[in-house]
Design an enzyme around this catalytic site. Structure first.
Site, PDB file in Angstrom:
ATOM      1  N   SER A  49       0.841  -1.244  -0.084  1.00 23.71           N
ATOM      2  CA  SER A  49       0.126   0.044  -0.140  1.00 23.71           C
ATOM      3  C   SER A  49       0.846   1.360   0.018  1.00 23.71           C
ATOM      4  O   SER A  49       0.241   2.346  -0.330  1.00 23.71           O
ATOM      5  CB  SER A  49      -0.840   0.014   1.156  1.00 23.71           C
ATOM      6  OG  SER A  49      -0.102  -0.306   2.347  1.00 23.71           O
ATOM      7  N   GLY A  51       5.161   3.065  -0.398  1.00 28.40           N
ATOM      8  CA  GLY A  51       6.423   2.858  -0.457  1.00 28.40           C
ATOM      9  C   GLY A  51       7.024   1.910  -1.426  1.00 28.40           C
ATOM     10  O   GLY A  51       6.392   1.920  -2.692  1.00 28.40           O
ATOM     11  N   ASP A 110      -3.382  -8.348   9.289  1.00 27.29           N
ATOM     12  CA  ASP A 110      -1.929  -8.267   9.726  1.00 27.29           C
ATOM     13  C   ASP A 110      -1.240  -9.734   9.045  1.00 27.29           C
ATOM     14  O   ASP A 110      -1.740 -10.726   9.145  1.00 27.29           O
ATOM     15  CB  ASP A 110      -2.248  -8.734  11.320  1.00 27.29           C
ATOM     16  CG  ASP A 110      -0.724  -9.037  11.880  1.00 27.29           C
ATOM     17  OD1 ASP A 110       0.102  -8.758  10.764  1.00 27.29           O
ATOM     18  OD2 ASP A 110      -0.691  -9.662  13.070  1.00 27.29           O
ATOM     19  N   ALA A 111      -0.571  -9.375   8.166  1.00 32.05           N
ATOM     20  CA  ALA A 111       0.136 -10.243   7.104  1.00 32.05           C
ATOM     21  C   ALA A 111       0.878 -11.359   7.892  1.00 32.05           C
ATOM     22  O   ALA A 111       1.236 -12.458   7.287  1.00 32.05           O
ATOM     23  CB  ALA A 111       1.135  -9.495   6.168  1.00 32.05           C
ATOM     24  N   TYR A 224      18.399  -2.866   2.793  1.00 37.52           N
ATOM     25  CA  TYR A 224      19.296  -1.489   2.672  1.00 37.52           C
ATOM     26  C   TYR A 224      20.603  -1.924   3.371  1.00 37.52           C
ATOM     27  O   TYR A 224      20.897  -2.657   4.260  1.00 37.52           O
ATOM     28  CB  TYR A 224      18.418  -0.498   3.368  1.00 37.52           C
ATOM     29  CG  TYR A 224      19.026   0.718   3.482  1.00 37.52           C
ATOM     30  CD1 TYR A 224      19.240   1.303   2.122  1.00 37.52           C
ATOM     31  CD2 TYR A 224      19.632   1.302   4.452  1.00 37.52           C
ATOM     32  CE1 TYR A 224      19.935   2.679   1.943  1.00 37.52           C
ATOM     33  CE2 TYR A 224      20.518   2.508   4.229  1.00 37.52           C
ATOM     34  CZ  TYR A 224      20.402   3.324   3.085  1.00 37.52           C
ATOM     35  OH  TYR A 224      21.232   4.521   2.864  1.00 37.52           O
ATOM     36  N   TYR A 234      22.290   1.681  11.667  1.00 39.24           N
ATOM     37  CA  TYR A 234      21.343   0.693  10.618  1.00 39.24           C
ATOM     38  C   TYR A 234      22.331  -0.453  10.282  1.00 39.24           C
ATOM     39  O   TYR A 234      21.876  -1.558  10.879  1.00 39.24           O
ATOM     40  CB  TYR A 234      21.402   1.639   9.244  1.00 39.24           C
ATOM     41  CG  TYR A 234      20.133   1.296   8.607  1.00 39.24           C
ATOM     42  CD1 TYR A 234      18.975   1.465   8.627  1.00 39.24           C
ATOM     43  CD2 TYR A 234      20.072  -0.283   7.831  1.00 39.24           C
ATOM     44  CE1 TYR A 234      17.704   0.853   7.887  1.00 39.24           C
ATOM     45  CE2 TYR A 234      19.297  -0.933   7.148  1.00 39.24           C
ATOM     46  CZ  TYR A 234      18.080  -0.269   7.103  1.00 39.24           C
ATOM     47  OH  TYR A 234      17.064  -1.052   6.606  1.00 39.24           O
ATOM     48  N   LYS A 243      18.262  -7.567   8.621  1.00 43.26           N
ATOM     49  CA  LYS A 243      18.697  -7.561   7.344  1.00 43.26           C
ATOM     50  C   LYS A 243      19.520  -8.507   6.949  1.00 43.26           C
ATOM     51  O   LYS A 243      19.486  -9.381   5.933  1.00 43.26           O
ATOM     52  CB  LYS A 243      19.009  -6.134   6.694  1.00 43.26           C
ATOM     53  CG  LYS A 243      17.892  -5.120   6.824  1.00 43.26           C
ATOM     54  CD  LYS A 243      16.610  -5.387   5.850  1.00 43.26           C
ATOM     55  CE  LYS A 243      15.509  -4.301   5.859  1.00 43.26           C
ATOM     56  NZ  LYS A 243      14.410  -4.626   5.210  1.00 43.26           N
ATOM     57  N   THR A 274      10.124   7.381   3.208  1.00 43.29           N
ATOM     58  CA  THR A 274       8.756   6.617   3.554  1.00 43.29           C
ATOM     59  C   THR A 274       8.436   6.631   4.924  1.00 43.29           C
ATOM     60  O   THR A 274       9.111   7.179   5.674  1.00 43.29           O
ATOM     61  CB  THR A 274       9.042   5.195   3.215  1.00 43.29           C
ATOM     62  OG1 THR A 274       9.899   4.524   4.032  1.00 43.29           O
ATOM     63  CG2 THR A 274       9.500   4.918   1.664  1.00 43.29           C
TER      64      THR A 274
HETATM   65  P1  NAI Z   1       6.437   1.653   3.936  1.00 48.15           P
HETATM   66  O1  NAI Z   1       6.161   1.933   5.391  1.00 48.15           O
HETATM   67  O2  NAI Z   1       6.186   2.650   3.003  1.00 48.15           O
HETATM   68  O3  NAI Z   1       5.666   0.090   3.686  1.00 48.15           O
HETATM   69  C1  NAI Z   1       5.350  -0.933   4.500  1.00 48.15           C
HETATM   70  C2  NAI Z   1       4.169  -1.638   3.945  1.00 48.15           C
HETATM   71  O4  NAI Z   1       3.860  -2.768   4.835  1.00 48.15           O
HETATM   72  C3  NAI Z   1       2.776  -0.824   3.774  1.00 48.15           C
HETATM   73  O5  NAI Z   1       2.024  -1.559   2.809  1.00 48.15           O
HETATM   74  C4  NAI Z   1       2.056  -1.396   5.306  1.00 48.15           C
HETATM   75  O6  NAI Z   1       0.565  -1.344   5.164  1.00 48.15           O
HETATM   76  C5  NAI Z   1       2.692  -2.929   5.292  1.00 48.15           C
HETATM   77  N1  NAI Z   1       2.485  -3.447   6.588  1.00 48.15           N
HETATM   78  C6  NAI Z   1       3.200  -3.035   7.886  1.00 48.15           C
HETATM   79  N2  NAI Z   1       2.694  -4.017   8.701  1.00 48.15           N
HETATM   80  C7  NAI Z   1       2.072  -4.661   8.266  1.00 48.15           C
HETATM   81  C8  NAI Z   1       1.350  -5.968   8.711  1.00 48.15           C
HETATM   82  N3  NAI Z   1       1.503  -6.381   9.795  1.00 48.15           N
HETATM   83  N4  NAI Z   1       0.343  -6.613   7.768  1.00 48.15           N
HETATM   84  C9  NAI Z   1       0.303  -6.523   6.548  1.00 48.15           C
HETATM   85  N5  NAI Z   1       1.114  -5.231   5.999  1.00 48.15           N
HETATM   86  C10 NAI Z   1       1.834  -4.547   6.917  1.00 48.15           C
HETATM   87  O7  NAI Z   1       8.110   0.887   3.881  1.00 48.15           O
HETATM   88  P2  NAI Z   1       8.997   0.797   3.016  1.00 48.15           P
HETATM   89  O8  NAI Z   1      10.201   1.938   3.355  1.00 48.15           O
HETATM   90  O9  NAI Z   1       8.351   1.098   1.546  1.00 48.15           O
HETATM   91  O10 NAI Z   1       9.729  -0.389   3.222  1.00 48.15           O
HETATM   92  C11 NAI Z   1       9.312  -1.826   2.453  1.00 48.15           C
HETATM   93  C12 NAI Z   1      10.685  -2.542   2.604  1.00 48.15           C
HETATM   94  O11 NAI Z   1      12.045  -1.824   1.917  1.00 48.15           O
HETATM   95  C13 NAI Z   1      11.136  -2.696   4.060  1.00 48.15           C
HETATM   96  O12 NAI Z   1      11.845  -4.112   4.117  1.00 48.15           O
HETATM   97  C14 NAI Z   1      12.292  -1.771   4.165  1.00 48.15           C
HETATM   98  O13 NAI Z   1      13.456  -2.085   5.069  1.00 48.15           O
HETATM   99  C15 NAI Z   1      12.826  -1.797   2.760  1.00 48.15           C
HETATM  100  N6  NAI Z   1      13.791  -0.531   2.270  1.00 48.15           N
HETATM  101  C16 NAI Z   1      13.480   0.508   2.800  1.00 48.15           C
HETATM  102  C17 NAI Z   1      14.136   1.664   2.379  1.00 48.15           C
HETATM  103  C18 NAI Z   1      13.743   3.335   2.555  1.00 48.15           C
HETATM  104  O14 NAI Z   1      14.744   3.831   2.587  1.00 48.15           O
HETATM  105  N7  NAI Z   1      12.773   3.394   2.805  1.00 48.15           N
HETATM  106  C19 NAI Z   1      15.611   1.581   1.672  1.00 48.15           C
HETATM  107  C20 NAI Z   1      15.948   0.105   1.238  1.00 48.15           C
HETATM  108  C21 NAI Z   1      14.961  -0.911   1.763  1.00 48.15           C
END
Ligand code: NAI
Length: 396
Positions: A49, A51, A110-111, A224, A234, A243, A274
């Site tokens: 949803s 990021g 909750d996934a 990351y 980190y 990670k 994000t």
């Molecule tokens: P985000 O916060 O934008 O997205 C998280 C997603 O997970 C959302 O769709 C949310 O609804 C879902 N979510 C969270 N808890 C949940 C649950 N219990 N059940 C179902 N859905 C759930 O996060 P982002 O930044 O896109 O992170 C996604 C991945 O990318 C993570 O593993 C993060 O570590 C990785 N990442 C992020 C970076 C950044 O700079 N933001 C850089 C590199 C990797």
């Protein structure tokens, strides 16, 4: 109602449905402008949803005409109270996908739970038969293990020593020193339990056990690495351990998929604004300096540019998927370029409250942050009445 941003610390308590819709439409247009991707056709996105997960869902649907099932955990709206942004994003995504004749259904829950896994498996079975790509993009501070019933909380802390470095409050622009105490007790194990690979493996095991993965199916999770200034908090901190675990899990999953010729990858992505990353101290200052340099070099990317490039130039080229010495896909290559990192390190030394607006891209950071919640997007009339009760078509 007229919806305005209401900030509290690192989050915004409101979200704008029309702004989120605009943001999703902009991402769709970007993917379409880059041409067709010869990618997966039936895709499950876990964390779909916001990021990187949302960008993955959009890239699959509008780059490869894929049918998508999205799983996420978002707050629906109540009369007079806006939904969380991921809800409005998903509503907009489904609306656009359905208009384009694409299958798109969503599951909000909750996934990590057995119930949501069950519901998803049943939906795949009924509607798609099998999936050929599973994107795992959850970012969560907490996970209840469905087998043990134990609730784990992740922490963002250094390991061993107190970490002291600069940080910025991106709302005020104030640069200050922050000290983060090292983790203690079960912090590392708990962070691994939440953000490591255990739940990813559970999803893939469950899908495979019911023959819901197509021959040659791939699964990708996101990681990351980042620069030395953020290393202690980190990559060498508690989240880095998680990670490491996620990356190690990719090999185990690949082994378990060998008989269907499937493979698990971790893609190392770029630092971006994000909801997850804005809560980590030090990272917002790093990102605002990084943005300035990458924009000046003409190599800045957001989530959608990152994932579109991941798909078109790494995952779905028709050839071998290029990986680094640890088996990881690298789409953080431009962030980690020596010349980019050398410039960031130099600016990092200089950064103060007085000069950050000039030497860093604080404005760009703030804009991206507001955009996450559907605010500050061009083409949206924020003075107009907005309907907060927007629904996700497949859920209502
Ligand atoms: P985000 O916060 O934008 O997205 C998280 C997603 O997970 C959302 O769709 C949310 O609804 C879902 N979510 C969270 N808890 C949940 C649950 N219990 N059940 C179902 N859905 C759930 O996060 P982002 O930044 O896109 O992170 C996604 C991945 O990318 C993570 O593993 C993060 O570590 C990785 N990442 C992020 C970076 C950044 O700079 N933001 C850089 C590199 C990797």
């Amino acid at each position: 109602m007229i919806i305005e941003p209401r900030m509290r610390g690192f989050i915004c308590l409101t979200a704008h449905p029309a702004g989120c819709e605009q943001s999703v439409k902009n991402q769709i247009e970007y993917v379409k402008s880059k041409g067709a991707i010869d990618g997966a056709k039936k895709v499950l996105v876990i964390g779909a949803s916001t990021g990187f997960g949302l960008a993955s869902r959009i890239s699959s649907a509008f780059g490869s005409d894929a049918a998508t099932i999205g799983v996420f955990f978002e707050k629906p709206p109540l009369a007079g109270k806006t939904a969380s942004p991921g809800w409005y994003n998903s509503a907009a995504f489904e609306k656009e996908a359905h208009k384009a004749g694409l299958y798109a259904k969503s599951i909000n829950g909750d996934a990590f739970s057995n119930e949501v896994k069950r519901e998803t498996l049943d939906l795949i079975k009924a509607d798609l038969g099998q999936v050929d790509l599973v994107i795992y993009s959850l970012a969560s501070p907490v996970r209840t293990n469905p087998n043990t019933g134990v609730t784990h909380r992740s922490v963002l802390k250094p390991i061993g020593n107190t970490f002291t470095n600069k940080t910025v409050d991106f709302h005020t622009g104030k640069v200050s020193e922050v000290s983060i105490e090292p983790c203690s007790g079960d912090d590392i194990e708990n962070t691994i339990a939440v953000m490591g690979g255990e739940d990813w493996a559970m999803w893939i095991d469950a899908l495979k056990a019911e023959n819901l993965l197509a021959p040659g199916a791939n699964t990708v999770a996101y990681s990351y690495i980042g620069p030395s200034v953020t290393e202690a908090v980190y990559r060498k901190g508690t989240i880095g351990r998680a990670k490491d675990h996620l990356e190690a899990t990719a090999f185990e999953i690949s082994d378990s998929l060998a008989d269907i010729n499937g493979k698990a990858y971790v893609s190392v992505n770029k630092a971006l604004v994000t909801q997850a990353s804005s809560a980590i101290p030090v990272i917002p200052l790093y990102i605002s300096l990084l943005y300035k340099i990458m924009k000046a070099e003409g190599i800045h990317e957001g989530c959608i540019e990152q994932i579109q490039r991941l798909y078109q130039q790494r995952l779905f080229t028709g050839g071998e998927v290029p990986v680094d010495e640890k088996g990881r896909i690298r789409i953080d290559d431009w962030e980690m370029r020596d010349d980019v990192q050398a410039q960031v390190a130099q600016l990092w030394e200089q950064a103060t409250t007085e000069n950050l607006a000039e030497i860093g891209d604080l404005e760009g950071y703030r804009k991206d942050f507001y955009n996450l919640f559907g605010f500050d997007l061009a083409g949206v009339d924020y003075n107009a009445e907005a309907d907060e009760m927007v629904q996700v078509e497949s859920i209502s």
